[in-house]
Design an enzyme around this catalytic site. Structure first.
Site, short mmCIF file in Angstrom:
data_model
loop_
_atom_site.label_atom_id
_atom_site.label_comp_id
_atom_site.label_asym_id
_atom_site.label_seq_id
_atom_site.Cartn_x
_atom_site.Cartn_y
_atom_site.Cartn_z
N ASP A 2 3.79 0.39 13.51
CA ASP A 2 2.82 -0.46 13.77
C ASP A 2 3.36 -1.80 14.07
O ASP A 2 2.38 -2.80 15.08
CB ASP A 2 2.26 -0.91 11.76
CG ASP A 2 1.57 0.12 11.29
OD1 ASP A 2 1.02 0.84 12.15
OD2 ASP A 2 1.73 -0.11 9.91
N ASP B 6 1.16 -0.48 -0.01
CA ASP B 6 0.11 -0.15 -0.16
C ASP B 6 0.99 1.24 -0.20
O ASP B 6 0.47 2.11 -0.84
CB ASP B 6 -0.81 0.12 1.27
CG ASP B 6 -0.24 -0.13 2.45
OD1 ASP B 6 1.08 -0.17 2.63
OD2 ASP B 6 -1.49 -0.34 3.88
#
Length: 784
Positions: free
Chosen positions: A500, A86
């Site tokens: 993350d 992404d």
């Protein structure tokens, strides 16, 4: 540890506004200049910039670390496969090494949005050709328009056609697709589904130019959240996949376009459209289900079935219900073949694939099944009956149809010890990419929110008592977003702060670490620091589902414990360790700057410095700390209790600013940052911030770091991500900023590199560079 990693939807949002891309429709030139830096000397005024000796670039190995929304196999050449990420570019599979090769490292700073890949297409007529639809955000977080990149050498080099609209590789709905497709009979023809109400687009010259299909009847209607004022969740997700029926065309020699084309639209009432005249006219497919979004449309031309995976949401995080349908292309009959009843499945379906060797075999994922795990279903009779990857033998005990070995990427266990029915490692989450190798029924790959998993004994799924073996197939695919880096003078070569997955202590740059930082787990680490004269003392801060958001280590980051928080903390912010490790200064989100002696058992609010200031420590004097906010530099000489604003002027009042103090030199500070079109550059102070001198000739600079001095030099080598002599790159200075050499080249740019940089204090010439989605890259120089 949280049950699942924190979503990544906004992780690139802090990227500063950069120069926009040229809008409009062009035939396309080279993606980046082909010449290497060594071939073009740079000039500046007081600061000169020339080319360095060649550098060798590698990734610090993490293996994965982000969402892989798409995997594409070529249909006519064995072992040719691609993956898209992404925000971290695209990759090509290397069967010989069982690893991925990055393909978009040549994307430069000004085009950073093109590291977000919304779709890939591999040409089945000419396997040397591959296409990528790129662009990270459709709102103003990304200042540039999207583009279609085309390569005729499997991604080794690229040309681009800029589009007159944005694409969203990191937007909601990015797991649907593929939006980009090549006609399997006339490979001059490509289609692209656009977001934002821009419709369906077509190229008839192998991707060089594009025009809108004017008569396509539906531009999409679905928005994740129409009330989102940022434009992130309120964008129309548009046209989400294109599928050709290869049985309706002739071979490539005649260049006859495929007659029947199916298109998926983000519209719950009108999700599937069809053309039977090679795109001359289009109509809504009659009898289709309503109330859902068709995430995928995969055609089995041999049996005449179009399979569709539906969800009530666009994903990749959301989705509370869904269905799987089969459309008979010859008769127009629709059949609900959902693996489970909607009432029994609180998730949507997305990942969808057909075994091309045995087309009656179909697989689909429950992509939004977060708890207790994702689910994968398999049918060998065109969806009449299904088996599942796992089921309950007696709740909460699970019976798995697979074994999982993550020894090659051990951190995928997340250090978790969940209670049944959860297990570690997880089978996955956000599983929107699922593909069976078209040449090998035993090989299957699927993407998750953190890695690529795969198996090479898939047909054992169908054998009584047998289990498939799942393991990571992610080597070479590095997708972390890097927030901070530290290279201590002793101990581990590198400590990282990552989005993350928290970050790692790397004792060997070429090996995947056993586990991310734990005790506590910070889902995203925003800042870390070590004590300059005691590198065993380390502190890190970041975001977490609950307190604490600060952690300390006294063994160089090998083990950690959580500290206390001052009232009001909502996020990590920045943190600094005193030169001797005796105290810490923390500027967290949600609260003002605080100081604490020892390991943060009791915090005291600092005075004289504004909330939200960036803080750093002097690397020689343990009582001196620094801060910066909105053009003003602040200094504390009492351990962070009180700060005083300095009269230094000319520093940037807008944009991101990062600064560092030179190890072993009291009051020696370098500051980088600013905003394009305003005050921007690199500054140096040798009097503790009382005054700063702008380094002439450095037009822009965003990071500054230090490494081992060059042979014969007494001052540490400087490293920066900057624009010097009109050229953007990674630069090194061995004479305290008097002159600079560019150490990267046109093939190694990695998009945005503005978060962190550091040299290595033990290895001259080595530099560690942060990227926003391509992990940590490091360069070593040849002897100079």
């Amino acid at each position: 540890m949280p049950e699942v990693p924190v979503p990544r939807a906004h992780r690139a949002r802090a990227v500063p506004a950069l120069l926009g891309l040229l809008a409009g429709l062009i035939a396309g030139g080279p993606l980046s200049s082909p010449e290497r830096a060594a071939a073009r000397p740079l000039t500046a005024t007081a600061a000169s910039a020339t080319a360095a000796a060649p550098y060798t670039w590698k990734n610090v190995r993490v293996d994965g670390g982000g969402f892989v929304p798409g995997i594409v196999f070529n249909r006519t050449e064995r072992d040719l496969a691609y993956a898209r990420t992404d925000i971290g570019g695209a990759y090509r599979w290397q069967r010989s090494t069982a690893s991925w090769t990055p393909l978009l490292d040549s994307i430069g700073w000004d085009d950073w949005g093109h590291t977000g890949v919304v779709s890939l297409a591999s040409d089945s007529v000419d396997p040397d050709k591959v296409y990528a639809a790129v662009g990270t955000y459709t709102n103003d977080w990304d200042p540039g328009n999207g583009a279609v990149l085309r390569s005729f050498d499997r991604g080794a080099t690229w040309k681009k056609a800029d589009l007159p609209f944005k694409l969203g590789g990191n937007m909601p709905g990015r797991g649907m697709g593929e939006r980009l497709a090549v006609d399997p009979h006339d490979n001059r023809v490509l289609y692209l589904g656009a977001p934002s109400g821009k419709g369906l687009w077509r190229s008839t010259d192998s991707g060089a130019t594009w025009s809108q299909v004017a008569n396509f009847p539906n531009v999409g209607t679905y928005k994740e959240n129409p009330n989102d004022s940022s434009g992130y969740a309120s964008d129309n997700q548009g046209i989400v996949w294109v599928t050709f029926d290869e049985s309706t065309g002739t071979g490539a020699g005649g260049k006859r376009k495929t007659r029947t084309i199916y298109v998926g639209v983000a519209d719950k009432d009108n999700a599937v459209y069809k053309s039977t005249d090679a795109g001359a006219s289009w109509s809504r497919v009659a009898g289709q289900p309503t109330g859902y979004l068709a995430h995928k449309g995969v055609l089995d031309a041999e049996n005449g079935y179009l399979y569709l995976a539906y969800s009530d949401k666009g994903g990749p995080y959301d989705g509370g219900k869904g269905q799987v349908w089969r459309y008979a292309t010859k008769t127009g009959a629709w059949k609900n073949i959902s693996p489970v009843a909607e009432a029994d499945a609180p998730y949507g379906f997305s990942g969808l694939t057909v075994d091309r060797q045995h087309p009656g075999t179909v697989m689909v994922t429950g992509y939004s099944s977060w708890w207790p795990d994702t689910q994968i279903f398999r049918s060998t009779d065109s969806g009449a009956a299904w088996t599942r990857a796992w089921s309950y033998s007696s709740y909460p005990t699970r019976e798995n149809r697979y074994t999982m070995d993550v020894s090659s990427v051990p951190w995928l266990s997340w250090g978790a010890h969940p209670q049944p029915p959860e297990q570690t490692p997880k089978l996955g989450w956000m599983t929107e990419a699922l593909e069976i190798d078209p040449f090998d029924s035993d090989r299957m790959m699927y993407g998750t929110g953190a890695t690529v998993f795969g198996t090479e004994n898939l047909t054992d799924w169908d054998k009584a008592g047998a289990k498939i073996s799942i393991r990571p197939m992610v080597k070479g695919l590095e997708e972390t977003a890097v927030n901070d880096l530290a290279a201590p003078p002793s101990g581990a070569p590198l400590l990282s702060a990552l989005g993350d997955i928290g970050g790692f202590r790397h004792t060997d740059l070429a090996k995947v670490p056993p586990l991310m930082y734990t005790s506590p787990n910070l889902t995203t680490t925003t800042s870390l620091d070590y004590a300059a004269s005691d590198p065993n003392t380390v502190v890190r801060v970041g975001t977490a589902d609950a307190a604490p958001r600060i952690a300390f280590s006294t063994d160089n980051g090998a083990h950690w414990w959580g500290g206390q928080e001052p009232a009001g903390v909502t996020g990590g912010g920045t943190v600094a360790a005193a030169a001797d490790g005796s105290r810490f200064v923390w500027s967290p989100e949600g609260a003002g700057v605080h100081t604490a002696s020892g390991f943060g058992s009791s915090w005291v609010a600092s005075s004289g410095i504004p909330k939200g200031a960036t803080v750093e420590a002097d690397r020689a004097d343990p009582k001196t700390f620094y801060g910066f906010r909105s053009g003003t530099f602040y200094v504390s000489t009492d351990g962070g209790a009180t700060f005083t604003a300095k009269a230094s002027s000319g520093l940037p009042a807008e944009g991101e600013v990062r600064f560092q103090a030179v190890p072993g030199r009291k009051g020696d500070i370098w500051l980088a940052g600013g905003k394009a079109g305003g005050t921007y550059g690199l500054w140096h102070s040798t009097d503790g911030g009382t005054s700063f001198t702008k380094v002439t000739g450095v037009q822009e600079a965003d990071t500054i770091g230090f490494g081992k001095a060059a042979p014969g030099a007494s001052y540490q080598a400087l490293y920066t991500s900057a624009r010097i002599g009109g050229v953007r790159g990674i630069f090194r200075s061995t004479d305290a900023g008097a002159s600079w050499v560019r150490v990267n080249d046109a093939a190694h740019q990695w998009g945005w590199t503005g978060a962190a940089i550091t040299g290595d204090p033990k290895v001259y010439g080595r530099v560690y560079v942060s990227t926003n989605g391509r992990g940590i890259v490091y360069g070593d120089t040849a002897a100079e």
